[in-house]
Design a protein around this motif. Structure first.
Motif, PDB file in Angstrom:
ATOM      1  N   THR A 299       0.810  -1.227   0.000  1.00 38.48           N
ATOM      2  CA  THR A 299       0.000   0.000   0.000  1.00 38.48           C
ATOM      3  C   THR A 299       0.837   1.268   0.000  1.00 38.48           C
ATOM      4  OG1 THR A 299      -1.832  -1.149   1.092  1.00 38.48           O
ATOM      5  CG2 THR A 299      -1.832   1.255   1.198  1.00 38.48           C
ATOM      6  N   PHE A 300       1.722   1.428   0.958  1.00 38.13           N
ATOM      7  CA  PHE A 300       2.590   2.605   1.024  1.00 38.13           C
ATOM      8  C   PHE A 300       4.049   2.152   1.080  1.00 38.13           C
ATOM      9  CE2 PHE A 300      -1.322   4.227   3.115  1.00 38.13           C
ATOM     10  CZ  PHE A 300      -1.598   5.284   2.257  1.00 38.13           C
ATOM     11  N   SER A 301       4.907   2.980   0.495  1.00 41.00           N
ATOM     12  CA  SER A 301       6.342   2.683   0.523  1.00 41.00           C
ATOM     13  C   SER A 301       7.104   3.978   0.806  1.00 41.00           C
ATOM     14  CB  SER A 301       6.787   2.082  -0.820  1.00 41.00           C
ATOM     15  OG  SER A 301       8.151   1.725  -0.773  1.00 41.00           O
ATOM     16  N   PHE A 302       7.437   4.175   2.080  1.00 41.64           N
ATOM     17  CA  PHE A 302       8.187   5.361   2.536  1.00 41.64           C
ATOM     18  C   PHE A 302       9.533   4.928   3.120  1.00 41.64           C
ATOM     19  CE2 PHE A 302       3.656   6.387   3.513  1.00 41.64           C
ATOM     20  CZ  PHE A 302       3.471   7.385   2.584  1.00 41.64           C
ATOM     21  N   PRO A 303      10.672   5.366   2.586  1.00 41.78           N
ATOM     22  CA  PRO A 303      10.868   5.857   1.224  1.00 41.78           C
ATOM     23  C   PRO A 303      10.705   4.701   0.241  1.00 41.78           C
ATOM     24  CG  PRO A 303      12.964   5.568   2.347  1.00 41.78           C
ATOM     25  CD  PRO A 303      11.905   5.215   3.339  1.00 41.78           C
ATOM     26  N   PRO A 304      10.705   4.952  -1.067  1.00 45.40           N
ATOM     27  CA  PRO A 304      11.144   6.190  -1.728  1.00 45.40           C
ATOM     28  C   PRO A 304      10.126   7.322  -1.717  1.00 45.40           C
ATOM     29  CG  PRO A 304      10.471   4.575  -3.346  1.00 45.40           C
ATOM     30  CD  PRO A 304      10.408   3.882  -2.044  1.00 45.40           C
ATOM     31  N   ALA A 305       8.853   7.014  -1.496  1.00 46.67           N
ATOM     32  CA  ALA A 305       7.879   8.106  -1.449  1.00 46.67           C
ATOM     33  C   ALA A 305       8.189   9.022  -0.275  1.00 46.67           C
ATOM     34  CB  ALA A 305       6.474   7.534  -1.318  1.00 46.67           C
ATOM     35  N   ARG A 306       7.817  10.280  -0.403  1.00 48.26           N
ATOM     36  CA  ARG A 306       7.951  11.266   0.676  1.00 48.26           C
ATOM     37  C   ARG A 306       6.584  11.469   1.324  1.00 48.26           C
ATOM     38  NH1 ARG A 306       8.938  15.556  -3.227  1.00 48.26           N
ATOM     39  NH2 ARG A 306       9.099  17.015  -1.463  1.00 48.26           N
ATOM     40  N   LEU A 307       6.608  11.775   2.614  1.00 44.89           N
ATOM     41  CA  LEU A 307       5.362  11.901   3.355  1.00 44.89           C
ATOM     42  C   LEU A 307       5.265  13.249   4.056  1.00 44.89           C
ATOM     43  CD1 LEU A 307       2.716  10.772   4.557  1.00 44.89           C
ATOM     44  CD2 LEU A 307       4.087   9.704   6.367  1.00 44.89           C
ATOM     45  N   ILE A 308       4.144  13.918   3.840  1.00 46.53           N
ATOM     46  CA  ILE A 308       3.740  15.089   4.627  1.00 46.53           C
ATOM     47  C   ILE A 308       2.552  14.650   5.474  1.00 46.53           C
ATOM     48  CG2 ILE A 308       2.794  17.432   4.532  1.00 46.53           C
ATOM     49  CD1 ILE A 308       4.143  17.713   1.773  1.00 46.53           C
ATOM     50  N   HIS A 309       2.568  14.981   6.735  1.00 44.71           N
ATOM     51  CA  HIS A 309       1.519  14.487   7.633  1.00 44.71           C
ATOM     52  C   HIS A 309       1.004  15.642   8.484  1.00 44.71           C
ATOM     53  CE1 HIS A 309       0.227  10.970  10.526  1.00 44.71           C
ATOM     54  NE2 HIS A 309      -0.805  11.664  10.070  1.00 44.71           N
ATOM     55  N   ILE A 310      -0.318  15.892   8.405  1.00 42.75           N
ATOM     56  CA  ILE A 310      -0.961  16.918   9.225  1.00 42.75           C
ATOM     57  C   ILE A 310      -2.002  16.241  10.107  1.00 42.75           C
ATOM     58  CG2 ILE A 310      -2.233  19.096   9.233  1.00 42.75           C
ATOM     59  CD1 ILE A 310      -1.291  19.569   6.374  1.00 42.75           C
ATOM     60  N   ASP A 311      -1.931  16.492  11.397  1.00 42.08           N
ATOM     61  CA  ASP A 311      -2.881  15.880  12.328  1.00 42.08           C
ATOM     62  C   ASP A 311      -2.989  16.759  13.566  1.00 42.08           C
ATOM     63  OD1 ASP A 311      -4.196  12.913  12.485  1.00 42.08           O
ATOM     64  OD2 ASP A 311      -3.829  13.704  14.491  1.00 42.08           O
ATOM     65  N   ILE A 312      -4.113  16.679  14.248  1.00 44.87           N
ATOM     66  CA  ILE A 312      -4.302  17.452  15.471  1.00 44.87           C
ATOM     67  C   ILE A 312      -3.537  16.833  16.640  1.00 44.87           C
ATOM     68  CG2 ILE A 312      -6.371  16.208  16.223  1.00 44.87           C
ATOM     69  CD1 ILE A 312      -5.766  20.015  16.510  1.00 44.87           C
ATOM     70  N   ASP A 313      -3.174  15.546  16.501  1.00 46.62           N
ATOM     71  CA  ASP A 313      -2.497  14.823  17.584  1.00 46.62           C
ATOM     72  C   ASP A 313      -1.025  14.623  17.215  1.00 46.62           C
ATOM     73  OD1 ASP A 313      -1.577  13.133  19.539  1.00 46.62           O
ATOM     74  OD2 ASP A 313      -3.171  11.632  19.306  1.00 46.62           O
ATOM     75  N   PRO A 314      -0.111  15.295  17.900  1.00 43.22           N
ATOM     76  CA  PRO A 314       1.305  15.167  17.539  1.00 43.22           C
ATOM     77  C   PRO A 314       1.857  13.758  17.701  1.00 43.22           C
ATOM     78  CG  PRO A 314       1.053  16.365  19.616  1.00 43.22           C
ATOM     79  CD  PRO A 314      -0.318  16.224  19.027  1.00 43.22           C
ATOM     80  N   SER A 315       1.258  12.962  18.567  1.00 43.99           N
ATOM     81  CA  SER A 315       1.784  11.614  18.789  1.00 43.99           C
ATOM     82  C   SER A 315       1.568  10.703  17.587  1.00 43.99           C
ATOM     83  CB  SER A 315       1.147  10.990  20.033  1.00 43.99           C
ATOM     84  OG  SER A 315      -0.232  10.736  19.836  1.00 43.99           O
ATOM     85  N   GLU A 316       0.665  11.070  16.666  1.00 42.11           N
ATOM     86  CA  GLU A 316       0.434  10.229  15.489  1.00 42.11           C
ATOM     87  C   GLU A 316       1.395  10.539  14.352  1.00 42.11           C
ATOM     88  OE1 GLU A 316      -1.294   7.701  15.498  1.00 42.11           O
ATOM     89  OE2 GLU A 316      -2.564   7.979  17.259  1.00 42.11           O
ATOM     90  N   ILE A 317       2.026  11.710  14.391  1.00 42.85           N
ATOM     91  CA  ILE A 317       2.892  12.115  13.293  1.00 42.85           C
ATOM     92  C   ILE A 317       4.242  11.403  13.420  1.00 42.85           C
ATOM     93  CG2 ILE A 317       4.086  14.072  12.230  1.00 42.85           C
ATOM     94  CD1 ILE A 317       1.742  15.826  13.161  1.00 42.85           C
ATOM     95  N   GLY A 318       4.541  10.561  12.440  1.00 45.19           N
ATOM     96  CA  GLY A 318       5.771   9.785  12.474  1.00 45.19           C
ATOM     97  C   GLY A 318       5.672   8.499  13.252  1.00 45.19           C
ATOM     98  N   ARG A 319       4.480   8.149  13.722  1.00 45.22           N
ATOM     99  CA  ARG A 319       4.338   6.914  14.500  1.00 45.22           C
ATOM    100  C   ARG A 319       4.721   5.686  13.676  1.00 45.22           C
ATOM    101  NH1 ARG A 319       1.366   5.187  18.912  1.00 45.22           N
ATOM    102  NH2 ARG A 319       0.053   7.054  19.034  1.00 45.22           N
ATOM    103  N   ASN A 320       4.256   5.625  12.434  1.00 45.47           N
ATOM    104  CA  ASN A 320       4.467   4.429  11.625  1.00 45.47           C
ATOM    105  C   ASN A 320       5.318   4.648  10.380  1.00 45.47           C
ATOM    106  OD1 ASN A 320       2.919   2.558  13.211  1.00 45.47           O
ATOM    107  ND2 ASN A 320       1.076   3.600  12.500  1.00 45.47           N
ATOM    108  N   TYR A 321       5.473   5.888   9.944  1.00 43.03           N
ATOM    109  CA  TYR A 321       6.267   6.180   8.753  1.00 43.03           C
ATOM    110  C   TYR A 321       7.085   7.447   8.979  1.00 43.03           C
ATOM    111  CZ  TYR A 321       3.186   2.950   6.165  1.00 43.03           C
ATOM    112  OH  TYR A 321       2.500   1.851   5.730  1.00 43.03           O
ATOM    113  N   PRO A 322       8.283   7.529   8.374  1.00 41.18           N
ATOM    114  CA  PRO A 322       9.080   8.758   8.496  1.00 41.18           C
ATOM    115  C   PRO A 322       8.419   9.903   7.735  1.00 41.18           C
ATOM    116  CG  PRO A 322      10.104   7.242   6.946  1.00 41.18           C
ATOM    117  CD  PRO A 322       8.972   6.493   7.576  1.00 41.18           C
TER     118      PRO A 322
END
Length: 586
Positions: A299-322
């Motif tokens: 489904t997702f491949s990070f990298p090589p894909a790049r990820l931008i992540h916006i969320d109200i909860d900071p603990s979810e940002i970067g939890r599973n993908y860079p």
């Protein structure tokens, strides 16, 4: 002036605009129930606290503000726990007010107390899943605790809170000034947005990307940001995939909606995400099922894909993908900023006609692949035909609730949702038993809209006593029981990997067994229809909706698995390297 806390609590709820309280009586909360009896607030009486919590959950999803549950101590509170935990994992605001043992009986093990590890410790049962649990130790502290409870439940990442109140405190008098001093306090906190520089970095990355994908989660719907999302999509021409909880964030008939990802997603949608060079995740936690167990082959491949992540909860940002750019913000505020900047940086926008054409071809191919199943006349019915005919009958803005099994996974994959926020499903906790009572709350919140619950026989059988509440309170929901005489999804897994269905199918003397749920409905005083032939279903559903009465339609369904091209690591646990998934159960 001195006045009973129970009376002042109800007045406070009225002033907050609370219109419904869901719950069940007990000797610890009848002081509050007595005051509710004098109030404009409607107490929704249930036969089980899990029904109350799930109904409150459905209500809060549609109202987009905290629902209130009134519970008894001990077994009442633990009965409600599953529903409250479901709300917590789906980020649904809820305030649970629970009676507790009398404060002067600490240490004496009074009736129904939870105290095996500490005295007066029932509030600790909820600590793992609520945002905060309070035990009210002094009457004068009660007003500010209740105010804090609502504010916390509705702010940041929403969720449930618990206020555990010794029953004697409900019956104590305090100065009305303690509640009055709270009135000037704001009822809603202002929410964070993106600053200009971050918004420009994000928009520039989207403009520069060759194969960008927006990945929408349930946070879009919680933030009521679907309109802003569609504006961004239309301006930049970026396709949108979604998690299970994000279904409907962009209407399914928009020509840039890809569909649901992950284990229950399709090859086309998963491939579009896996081959993207930039993904922007909006209000999603990139959960296991949505991400094919985070296996980068699916489904997702990070990298090589790049990820931008916006969320109200900071603990979810970067939890599973860079994450390349991570931003903590309310999704509606963030999208307002991104739309403004996108129109400044790319005034003419772009269409992305090639992607629109690819999506159109995919939809035609998917529909063609399902056509035979939808036309199948045999009874029991094919699940694909059930979903197709439900969609044909329902108005565009109808609200549906799902449970677990085909009615959740199949709906996420195949059932078009046209109005954002009109599908309520248990995603994070995946609670069997949510869909049927959740529909009660949704209908109370939106009385002018059609509400249909798509639920399996396993899920509906969890709490059929919800029908008593539907009849007593005149809540005209239609429940479609997709009845395969089994916990079908698990039966398909067990049969595929272990060659048996022990404990997963319902049988008596070697034959499939099911209660007559239509007769059960009639016994409660609701309408009940048991489908005997495939040709009967569509008209029966139309009649049930038109009746304006609570109605159960019991329809036997073939136990075929939801088709999937994704991945779930549990399959490797069952059968390492065997590439086995589910099978049909005759």
């Amino acid at each position: 002036m001195q006045e009973l806390i129970s009376r002042q609590l109800v007045r406070y709820l009225e002033e907050r605009g609370v219109e419904h309280v869901f719950g069940l009586c007990g000797h610890t909360n009848i002081a509050v129930l007595t005051e509710l009896g004098k109030s404009s607030i409607r107490f929704v009486n249930t036969r089980h606290e899990q029904i109350a919590a799930h109904a409150a959950d459905g209500y809060a999803r549609m109202k987009k503000k905290a629902a209130v549950v009134l519970s008894h101590l001990g077994p009442g509170l633990t009965n409600a726990a599953t529903g409250v935990a479901n709300a917590a994992l789906d980020s649904i605001p809820m305030v649970v007010i629970a009676g507790d043992v009398p404060s002067h009986y600490y240490g004496k093990h009074p009736h129904q107390e939870i105290n095996l590890h500490a005295d007066a410790a029932q509030w600790e049962v909820y600590r793992p899943f609520v945002k905060r649990a309070w035990r009210v130790e002094r009457p004068d502290l009660f007003p500010e605790i209740v105010e804090k409870a609502f504010q916390l439940a509705e702010s940041g990442r929403p969720g449930p809170v618990l206020v555990s109140v010794p029953m004697d405190i409900f019956s104590k008098e305090i100065d009305t000034a303690l509640f009055e001093r709270l009135r000037p306090h704001t009822r809603q906190l202002e929410k964070p947005s993106l600053d200009e520089a971050v918004a420009r970095r994000i928009v520039q990355a989207l403009i520069d990307a060759e194969r960008p994908v927006i990945y929408a989660g349930g946070g879009i719907l919680l933030a009521d940001a679907a309109q802003e999302l569609e504006q961004l999509v239309d301006h930049l021409g970026i396709p949108v995939a979604h998690s299970l909880m994000g279904k409907g964030a962009l209407r399914d008939d928009h020509d840039l909606t890809l569909g649901m990802t992950g284990f229950w997603g399709t090859q086309f949608v998963n491939d579009a995400c896996r081959t993207a060079d930039l993904v922007i995740g909006l209000g999603t936690r990139f959960a296991e099922a949505d991400c094919s167990s985070w296996d980068d082959r699916y489904t997702f491949s990070f990298p090589p894909a790049r990820l931008i992540h916006i969320d109200i909860d900071p603990s979810e940002i970067g939890r599973n993908y860079p994450v390349e750019i991570g931003a903590v913000a309310d999704l509606r505020q963030a999208l307002v900023a991104l739309n403004r900047v996108a129109r400044e940086m790319l005034p003419a926008g772009r269409r992305n006609e090639a992607m629109r054409a690819r999506i159109a071809r995919y939809r035609e191919e998917f529909a063609a692949g399902n056509a035979t199943l939808i036309r199948e006349d045999r009874y029991p019915m094919q699940p694909e035909r059930i979903l197709s005919e439900v969609r044909e009958v329902l108005p565009r803005d109808a609200i549906i609730t799902t449970d677990v099994g085909w009615n959740k996974n199949g709906v996420g994959q195949q059932f078009p949702v046209y109005v954002p926020g009109s599908i309520l499903t248990p995603g994070g906790y995946a609670t069997m038993g949510f869909g049927a009572p959740g529909a009660l709350g949704a209908k109370l919140a939106c009385p002018d809209r059609v509400v249909v619950s798509l639920v399996g026989d396993g899920g509906f059988g969890q709490n059929p006593a919800l029908l008593a509440t539907a009849v007593e309170e005149d809540i005209p929901v239609v429940w479609v029981v997709m009845n395969n005489c089994a916990f079908g999804t698990i039966a398909g897994l067990q049969k595929a990997h272990y060659g048996t269905t022990t404990g997963t199918v319902f049988a008596k003397d070697g034959q499939p067994y099911t209660p007559d749920y239509a007769a059960v409905a009639r016994a409660y005083g609701a309408e009940g229809i048991r489908i005997q032939d495939t040709a009967e279903f569509k008209d029966a559903l139309a009649r049930a909706i038109a009746s304006g009465k609570p109605c159960v339609i019991d329809v036997l369904m073939r136990n075929n698995p939801v088709p999937t091209s994704g991945h779930w690591n549990i399959l490797d646990i069952y059968s390492p390297n065997a590439k086995i998934s589910h099978v049909s159960i005759d």
